[in-house]
Scaffold this motif. Structure first.
Motif, PDB file in Angstrom:
ATOM      1  N   ILE A  45      -1.736  -4.483  38.405  1.00 13.82           N
ATOM      2  CA  ILE A  45      -1.428  -4.208  38.999  1.00 13.82           C
ATOM      3  C   ILE A  45       0.191  -4.832  39.984  1.00 13.82           C
ATOM      4  N   ASN A  46       0.564  -4.651  40.528  1.00 18.03           N
ATOM      5  CA  ASN A  46       1.710  -5.316  41.189  1.00 18.03           C
ATOM      6  C   ASN A  46       1.794  -5.078  42.430  1.00 18.03           C
ATOM      7  N   MET A  47       1.450  -6.935  43.170  1.00 14.95           N
ATOM      8  CA  MET A  47       1.832  -6.403  44.715  1.00 14.95           C
ATOM      9  C   MET A  47       2.439  -7.421  45.024  1.00 14.95           C
ATOM     10  N   ASN A  54       5.426 -11.734  43.913  1.00 14.39           N
ATOM     11  CA  ASN A  54       4.673 -10.445  43.502  1.00 14.39           C
ATOM     12  C   ASN A  54       3.690 -11.196  43.118  1.00 14.39           C
ATOM     13  N   LEU A  55       2.460 -10.251  43.338  1.00 10.25           N
ATOM     14  CA  LEU A  55       1.346 -11.250  42.557  1.00 10.25           C
ATOM     15  C   LEU A  55       0.892 -10.073  41.122  1.00 10.25           C
ATOM     16  N   VAL A  56       0.420  -9.971  39.878  1.00 11.76           N
ATOM     17  CA  VAL A  56       0.310  -9.893  39.138  1.00 11.76           C
ATOM     18  C   VAL A  56      -0.954  -9.940  38.383  1.00 11.76           C
TER      19      VAL A  56
END
Length: 66
Positions: A45-47, A54-56
């Motif tokens: 997931i990449n948010m 980004n949170l990966v």
């Protein structure tokens, strides 16, 4: 308020009221995230969480560097 917002609010309240150390709270959230990745058969997931950040979260095979 939709179901997602309700879930996020309930989890935030539960985490903030818990006596568990912050590092352990983070570990629990990460374990749940990996479990959800497995259940949805998703590898990553990449948010975007804020401007330019980004949170990966992703599964990776064990790599051995020689």
């Amino acid at each position: 308020m939709d179901d997602k917002e309700i879930l996020m609010r309930e989890m935030a309240i539960l985490l903030s009221n818990s006596q568990v150390m912050p590092e352990e709270k983070l570990a629990v959230v990460m374990m749940l995230s990996f479990k959800l990745l497995s259940e949805t058969q998703t590898e990553m997931i990449n948010m975007q969480i804020s401007k330019g950040r980004n949170l990966v979260l992703k599964f990776e095979e064990n790599k051995t560097n020689h």
